[in-house]
Design a protein around this motif. Sequence first.
Motif, PDB file in Angstrom:
ATOM      1  N   HIS A 222      -3.845  -8.006 -13.322  1.00 28.28           N
ATOM      2  CA  HIS A 222      -2.781  -7.237 -12.654  1.00 28.28           C
ATOM      3  C   HIS A 222      -3.375  -6.415 -11.510  1.00 28.28           C
ATOM      4  CE1 HIS A 222       0.428  -8.138 -15.533  1.00 28.28           C
ATOM      5  NE2 HIS A 222      -0.464  -7.982 -16.489  1.00 28.28           N
ATOM      6  N   PRO A 223      -3.965  -7.061 -10.522  1.00 31.75           N
ATOM      7  CA  PRO A 223      -4.692  -6.294  -9.488  1.00 31.75           C
ATOM      8  C   PRO A 223      -3.806  -5.407  -8.627  1.00 31.75           C
ATOM      9  CG  PRO A 223      -4.520  -8.603  -8.861  1.00 31.75           C
ATOM     10  CD  PRO A 223      -4.006  -8.513 -10.274  1.00 31.75           C
ATOM     11  N   ASP A 224      -2.488  -5.656  -8.638  1.00 33.12           N
ATOM     12  CA  ASP A 224      -1.590  -4.893  -7.760  1.00 33.12           C
ATOM     13  C   ASP A 224      -0.973  -3.667  -8.420  1.00 33.12           C
ATOM     14  OD1 ASP A 224      -1.913  -6.772  -5.696  1.00 33.12           O
ATOM     15  OD2 ASP A 224      -0.430  -8.083  -6.643  1.00 33.12           O
ATOM     16  N   ARG A 225      -1.284  -3.418  -9.684  1.00 35.42           N
ATOM     17  CA  ARG A 225      -0.540  -2.391 -10.419  1.00 35.42           C
ATOM     18  C   ARG A 225      -1.302  -1.098 -10.700  1.00 35.42           C
ATOM     19  NH1 ARG A 225       3.567  -4.944  -9.105  1.00 35.42           N
ATOM     20  NH2 ARG A 225       4.589  -3.198 -10.102  1.00 35.42           N
ATOM     21  N   PHE A 226      -2.594  -1.055 -10.377  1.00 35.90           N
ATOM     22  CA  PHE A 226      -3.384   0.118 -10.754  1.00 35.90           C
ATOM     23  C   PHE A 226      -3.796   0.960  -9.544  1.00 35.90           C
ATOM     24  CE2 PHE A 226      -3.775  -2.751 -14.302  1.00 35.90           C
ATOM     25  CZ  PHE A 226      -3.635  -1.896 -15.386  1.00 35.90           C
ATOM     26  N   VAL A 252     -15.540   0.924  -9.768  1.00 36.48           N
ATOM     27  CA  VAL A 252     -14.707   0.035  -8.945  1.00 36.48           C
ATOM     28  C   VAL A 252     -15.589  -0.966  -8.190  1.00 36.48           C
ATOM     29  CG1 VAL A 252     -13.147  -0.047  -6.951  1.00 36.48           C
ATOM     30  CG2 VAL A 252     -12.785   1.669  -8.725  1.00 36.48           C
ATOM     31  N   ALA A 253     -16.809  -0.541  -7.831  1.00 32.94           N
ATOM     32  CA  ALA A 253     -17.708  -1.382  -7.018  1.00 32.94           C
ATOM     33  C   ALA A 253     -18.095  -2.679  -7.718  1.00 32.94           C
ATOM     34  CB  ALA A 253     -18.961  -0.588  -6.646  1.00 32.94           C
ATOM     35  N   SER A 254     -17.909  -2.765  -9.034  1.00 34.31           N
ATOM     36  CA  SER A 254     -18.278  -4.008  -9.726  1.00 34.31           C
ATOM     37  C   SER A 254     -17.148  -5.040  -9.712  1.00 34.31           C
ATOM     38  CB  SER A 254     -18.687  -3.699 -11.169  1.00 34.31           C
ATOM     39  OG  SER A 254     -17.561  -3.267 -11.907  1.00 34.31           O
ATOM     40  N   LEU A 255     -16.004  -4.690  -9.125  1.00 34.88           N
ATOM     41  CA  LEU A 255     -14.881  -5.636  -9.034  1.00 34.88           C
ATOM     42  C   LEU A 255     -14.992  -6.441  -7.736  1.00 34.88           C
ATOM     43  CD1 LEU A 255     -12.131  -3.145 -10.237  1.00 34.88           C
ATOM     44  CD2 LEU A 255     -12.731  -5.290 -11.393  1.00 34.88           C
ATOM     45  N   PRO A 256     -14.315  -7.583  -7.642  1.00 31.79           N
ATOM     46  CA  PRO A 256     -14.328  -8.348  -6.386  1.00 31.79           C
ATOM     47  C   PRO A 256     -13.786  -7.479  -5.236  1.00 31.79           C
ATOM     48  CG  PRO A 256     -13.275  -9.610  -8.141  1.00 31.79           C
ATOM     49  CD  PRO A 256     -13.518  -8.235  -8.687  1.00 31.79           C
ATOM     50  N   PRO A 257     -14.304  -7.680  -4.011  1.00 32.00           N
ATOM     51  CA  PRO A 257     -13.935  -6.798  -2.887  1.00 32.00           C
ATOM     52  C   PRO A 257     -12.434  -6.623  -2.688  1.00 32.00           C
ATOM     53  CG  PRO A 257     -15.661  -8.327  -2.218  1.00 32.00           C
ATOM     54  CD  PRO A 257     -15.286  -8.697  -3.628  1.00 32.00           C
ATOM     55  N   GLU A 258     -11.650  -7.694  -2.831  1.00 30.51           N
ATOM     56  CA  GLU A 258     -10.207  -7.549  -2.563  1.00 30.51           C
ATOM     57  C   GLU A 258      -9.544  -6.708  -3.652  1.00 30.51           C
ATOM     58  OE1 GLU A 258     -11.815 -10.298  -3.210  1.00 30.51           O
ATOM     59  OE2 GLU A 258     -10.759 -11.530  -4.697  1.00 30.51           O
ATOM     60  N   VAL A 259     -10.082  -6.759  -4.864  1.00 33.20           N
ATOM     61  CA  VAL A 259      -9.518  -5.946  -5.954  1.00 33.20           C
ATOM     62  C   VAL A 259      -9.947  -4.481  -5.776  1.00 33.20           C
ATOM     63  CG1 VAL A 259      -9.346  -5.666  -8.463  1.00 33.20           C
ATOM     64  CG2 VAL A 259      -9.510  -7.955  -7.467  1.00 33.20           C
ATOM     65  N   GLN A 260     -11.165  -4.268  -5.318  1.00 33.25           N
ATOM     66  CA  GLN A 260     -11.612  -2.901  -5.014  1.00 33.25           C
ATOM     67  C   GLN A 260     -10.664  -2.240  -4.027  1.00 33.25           C
ATOM     68  OE1 GLN A 260     -15.720  -2.319  -3.796  1.00 33.25           O
ATOM     69  NE2 GLN A 260     -16.351  -4.197  -4.815  1.00 33.25           N
ATOM     70  N   ALA A 261     -10.351  -2.965  -2.943  1.00 33.31           N
ATOM     71  CA  ALA A 261      -9.496  -2.394  -1.895  1.00 33.31           C
ATOM     72  C   ALA A 261      -8.114  -2.047  -2.454  1.00 33.31           C
ATOM     73  CB  ALA A 261      -9.370  -3.372  -0.731  1.00 33.31           C
ATOM     74  N   LYS A 262      -7.623  -2.894  -3.367  1.00 31.92           N
ATOM     75  CA  LYS A 262      -6.299  -2.636  -3.944  1.00 31.92           C
ATOM     76  C   LYS A 262      -6.307  -1.390  -4.822  1.00 31.92           C
ATOM     77  CE  LYS A 262      -4.478  -7.302  -3.755  1.00 31.92           C
ATOM     78  NZ  LYS A 262      -3.781  -8.371  -4.449  1.00 31.92           N
ATOM     79  N   LEU A 263      -7.280  -1.300  -5.717  1.00 29.45           N
ATOM     80  CA  LEU A 263      -7.315  -0.150  -6.634  1.00 29.45           C
ATOM     81  C   LEU A 263      -7.591   1.151  -5.887  1.00 29.45           C
ATOM     82  CD1 LEU A 263      -7.338  -2.352  -8.851  1.00 29.45           C
ATOM     83  CD2 LEU A 263      -8.938  -0.911 -10.115  1.00 29.45           C
ATOM     84  N   LEU A 264      -8.498   1.095  -4.922  1.00 36.58           N
ATOM     85  CA  LEU A 264      -8.878   2.324  -4.226  1.00 36.58           C
ATOM     86  C   LEU A 264      -7.797   2.800  -3.269  1.00 36.58           C
ATOM     87  CD1 LEU A 264     -12.613   1.637  -3.320  1.00 36.58           C
ATOM     88  CD2 LEU A 264     -11.795   3.355  -4.931  1.00 36.58           C
ATOM     89  N   HIS A 265      -7.076   1.868  -2.659  1.00 32.81           N
ATOM     90  CA  HIS A 265      -6.210   2.277  -1.549  1.00 32.81           C
ATOM     91  C   HIS A 265      -4.876   1.526  -1.463  1.00 32.81           C
ATOM     92  CE1 HIS A 265      -4.786   2.193   2.630  1.00 32.81           C
ATOM     93  NE2 HIS A 265      -5.254   3.424   2.703  1.00 32.81           N
TER      94      HIS A 265
END
Length: 278
Positions: A222-226, A252-265
Motif C-alpha cells: 500500500h505505498p500510497d496510503r502512509f 525509510v531509506a531502506s525502501l525503494p526510491p519511489e516508495v521513499q518519495a511517497k512516504l516522505l512527501h
Amino acid sequence: MRRPGSLTFVLLALASATALAMGPRLPMIDGHGHYTVAEAEVLPPAAVLAKLDAAGVRRIVVSGAPPELAQRLYRAAPGRVIPLLGVYGRGRDKADWMRDASLPQQVAAALAGGPWAGIGELHLFARDADKTVFADLVRLAAAHDLVLMLHGDAEVVQRALELAPSVRVLWAHLGTEPRPELLAAMLDRYADRLWIDTSVRDERIAPDGRLLPEWRALFLRHPDRFLVAVDTFSLNRWQHYEAMVDQIRAWVASLPPEVQAKLLHDNAARLFEGFLRR
Ligand SMILES: [Zn+2]
C-alpha cells in the motif's frame, strides 16, 4: 603547532562526509504535528520554521491547542503549514470533548475563520464511537471536504468512514493496535479514503533503525496510503525535532526510491492537494 580552528575543520569535514554518505535529503512533509501554548511560549513561529529547515522538512500538518495557534503558525508561513482545526484547549481535552454538545456549532463557526485543511486530532475509542458530537464533526469534515485526523481504534475509523461516504480519514500512529494485517485489511476495505501516519511508531516498525519485513511488505503493498510524521506532542519533541526526523529518514531509506518519495512527501501532498492548491 596545531592551528586554531583545525578541530572545527575536522568535525565539519566529518559531518559533510556523513551527509554525502547518506545522500541528499529528500523533501519531506511531516504528517502529524502539534503546537500548544507551552510550545508557543518557547518557540515562536520563526523558531519552529528554523526547526523544519534544519531537519529538511518542507511542510508540516499542525493542530493547535487552542486551535488559533495553528493559524498563527500558518500565517507566518502559509506555504509550509497545513493547519488542522483542533478542538482542545480552554478546558476541553481529549477525554471529554465528545460530551460537549456545543462543540459542533463551535467547530462550524471556527471553520469559517480558516483556512483549514482538516479537523483533529480527535481522540476517540470504541466505547464512545456512537457519540452524536463525533458524528456531527465527521459530517462537518465531509461537508467542507476536510481531512479528519483520528487517534483511535479500528471501530472508530470504520464508524467515521461509514457515517460520511465522502470523508477522508488520516489515522494517527498506525492506529491503537499497530499490526500490519489489521491495517492491510482496513486499507483494502477503504481504498482512497483512508491514510495512516507512522508517528511515534518508528521503534516498533524499525527497531534500531532496521525496518521489519512485515512492515516493509505492508508499505510495498500500500505505498500510497502512509505518511511519515514526528508528532510533536510536547516541547521536548520539538527540541529534538531534527534527531526524530533523522530517525524516520533512516528506516525509510531502506525502501525503494519511489516508495521513499511517497512516504516522505508525495502521499501527504496528495491527501492535502485541495488545500495546497487553494
Ligand atoms: Zn498527536
